[in-house]
Design an enzyme around this catalytic site. Structure first.
Site, PDB file in Angstrom:
ATOM      1  NE  ARG A  29      -3.785  -2.319   2.178  1.00 54.93           N
ATOM      2  CZ  ARG A  29      -4.676  -2.715   1.272  1.00 54.93           C
ATOM      3  NH1 ARG A  29      -4.992  -1.935   0.256  1.00 54.93           N
ATOM      4  NH2 ARG A  29      -5.254  -3.899   1.389  1.00 54.93           N
ATOM      5  CG  ASP A  30       1.499   5.508  -2.426  1.00 55.75           C
ATOM      6  OD1 ASP A  30       2.043   5.466  -3.541  1.00 55.75           O
ATOM      7  OD2 ASP A  30       1.679   6.445  -1.616  1.00 55.75           O
ATOM      8  CB  ILE A  31       3.647   5.821   2.562  1.00 57.59           C
ATOM      9  CG1 ILE A  31       3.818   5.951   4.060  1.00 57.59           C
ATOM     10  CG2 ILE A  31       4.171   7.045   1.826  1.00 57.59           C
ATOM     11  CD1 ILE A  31       5.263   5.912   4.516  1.00 57.59           C
ATOM     12  CG  ASN A  87       3.748   8.791 -12.675  1.00 58.90           C
ATOM     13  OD1 ASN A  87       2.874   8.935 -13.528  1.00 58.90           O
ATOM     14  ND2 ASN A  87       3.505   8.876 -11.375  1.00 58.90           N
ATOM     15  CG  HIS A 100       6.527   2.874  -8.584  1.00 57.50           C
ATOM     16  ND1 HIS A 100       7.800   3.396  -8.696  1.00 57.50           N
ATOM     17  CD2 HIS A 100       5.696   3.931  -8.502  1.00 57.50           C
ATOM     18  CE1 HIS A 100       7.736   4.707  -8.670  1.00 57.50           C
ATOM     19  NE2 HIS A 100       6.459   5.076  -8.566  1.00 57.50           N
ATOM     20  CG  HIS A 102       1.180   4.917  -8.967  1.00 61.67           C
ATOM     21  ND1 HIS A 102       1.271   5.522  -7.739  1.00 61.67           N
ATOM     22  CD2 HIS A 102       2.281   5.295  -9.656  1.00 61.67           C
ATOM     23  CE1 HIS A 102       2.380   6.248  -7.687  1.00 61.67           C
ATOM     24  NE2 HIS A 102       3.015   6.126  -8.847  1.00 61.67           N
TER      25      HIS A 102
HETATM   26  P1  5GP Z   1       6.017   8.137  -8.084  1.00 58.88           P
HETATM   27  O1  5GP Z   1       5.855   9.561  -7.624  1.00 58.88           O
HETATM   28  O2  5GP Z   1       7.484   7.776  -8.211  1.00 58.88           O
HETATM   29  O3  5GP Z   1       5.229   7.767  -9.303  1.00 58.88           O
HETATM   30  O4  5GP Z   1       5.405   7.243  -6.934  1.00 58.88           O
HETATM   31  C1  5GP Z   1       6.092   6.994  -5.750  1.00 58.88           C
HETATM   32  C2  5GP Z   1       5.062   6.622  -4.716  1.00 58.88           C
HETATM   33  O5  5GP Z   1       5.743   6.052  -3.621  1.00 58.88           O
HETATM   34  C3  5GP Z   1       4.268   7.817  -4.175  1.00 58.88           C
HETATM   35  O6  5GP Z   1       2.877   7.623  -4.434  1.00 58.88           O
HETATM   36  C4  5GP Z   1       4.595   7.822  -2.689  1.00 58.88           C
HETATM   37  O7  5GP Z   1       3.492   8.162  -1.878  1.00 58.88           O
HETATM   38  C5  5GP Z   1       5.075   6.411  -2.440  1.00 58.88           C
HETATM   39  N1  5GP Z   1       6.030   6.264  -1.367  1.00 58.88           N
HETATM   40  C6  5GP Z   1       7.101   7.069  -1.135  1.00 58.88           C
HETATM   41  N2  5GP Z   1       7.784   6.620  -0.061  1.00 58.88           N
HETATM   42  C7  5GP Z   1       7.115   5.507   0.382  1.00 58.88           C
HETATM   43  C8  5GP Z   1       7.356   4.605   1.463  1.00 58.88           C
HETATM   44  O8  5GP Z   1       8.309   4.728   2.244  1.00 58.88           O
HETATM   45  N3  5GP Z   1       6.454   3.591   1.624  1.00 58.88           N
HETATM   46  C9  5GP Z   1       5.381   3.438   0.795  1.00 58.88           C
HETATM   47  N4  5GP Z   1       4.576   2.426   1.043  1.00 58.88           N
HETATM   48  N5  5GP Z   1       5.149   4.271  -0.244  1.00 58.88           N
HETATM   49  C10 5GP Z   1       6.004   5.294  -0.445  1.00 58.88           C
END
Ligand code: 5GP
Ligand code: ZN
Length: 114
Positions: A29-31, A87, A100, A102
């Site tokens: 799960r996203d944080i 992304n 990753h 989403h």
């Molecule tokens: P991006 O911005 O690279 O497409 O997505 C990165 C995602 O990683 C973001 O939605 C952010 O909330 C999530 N994220 C960042 N740090 C952590 C973490 O430590 N744990 C989790 N579970 N998600 C994270």
């Protein structure tokens, strides 16, 4: 990759709410969720961006979709619908440089994304 947050999650060095694992993929799960369900599906192997994806990664990258399909079913989203987003680089919003998917669902999702 020693310095990569998502490699640390795969290794168990950083805690995460992991909801799916296979030999090639992990989902957690996203944080900072942007929808009622917001799950990240990542390969165990470090690949920085889609720009680094090679033909030799096809099995691994394909497995991200199998993982996402299973997570969507488990989360009860398969019928209502959900979105998969990856992304690539800062201009598209990438902030963690380990690819990753989403998986977003549980609310109406607008199109196109901002
Ligand atoms: P991006 O911005 O690279 O497409 O997505 C990165 C995602 O990683 C973001 O939605 C952010 O909330 C999530 N994220 C960042 N740090 C952590 C973490 O430590 N744990 C989790 N579970 N998600 C994270
Ligand atoms: Zn990594």
């Amino acid at each position: 990759m020693a310095d990569c947050l998502f490699c640390k999650i795969v290794a168990g060095d950083v805690p995460a709410d992991i909801i799916y694992e296979s030999d090639t993929a992990v989902a957690f799960r996203d944080i900072s969720p942007k929808a009622p369900t917001h799950v990240l599906v990542i390969p165990r192997e470090h690949i920085s961006t889609v720009n680094e994806v090679e033909p030799s990664h096809e099995r691994i990258v394909g497995s991200l979709f199998s993982a996402a399909r299973q997570v969507a079913e488990d989360e009860g989203l398969a019928e209502a619908g959900y979105r998969l987003v990856m992304n690539c680089n800062e201009g598209a919003g990438q902030s963690v440089f380990h690819i990753h998917l989403h998986l977003l669902g549980g609310r109406r999702l607008g199109w196109p994304p901002g």
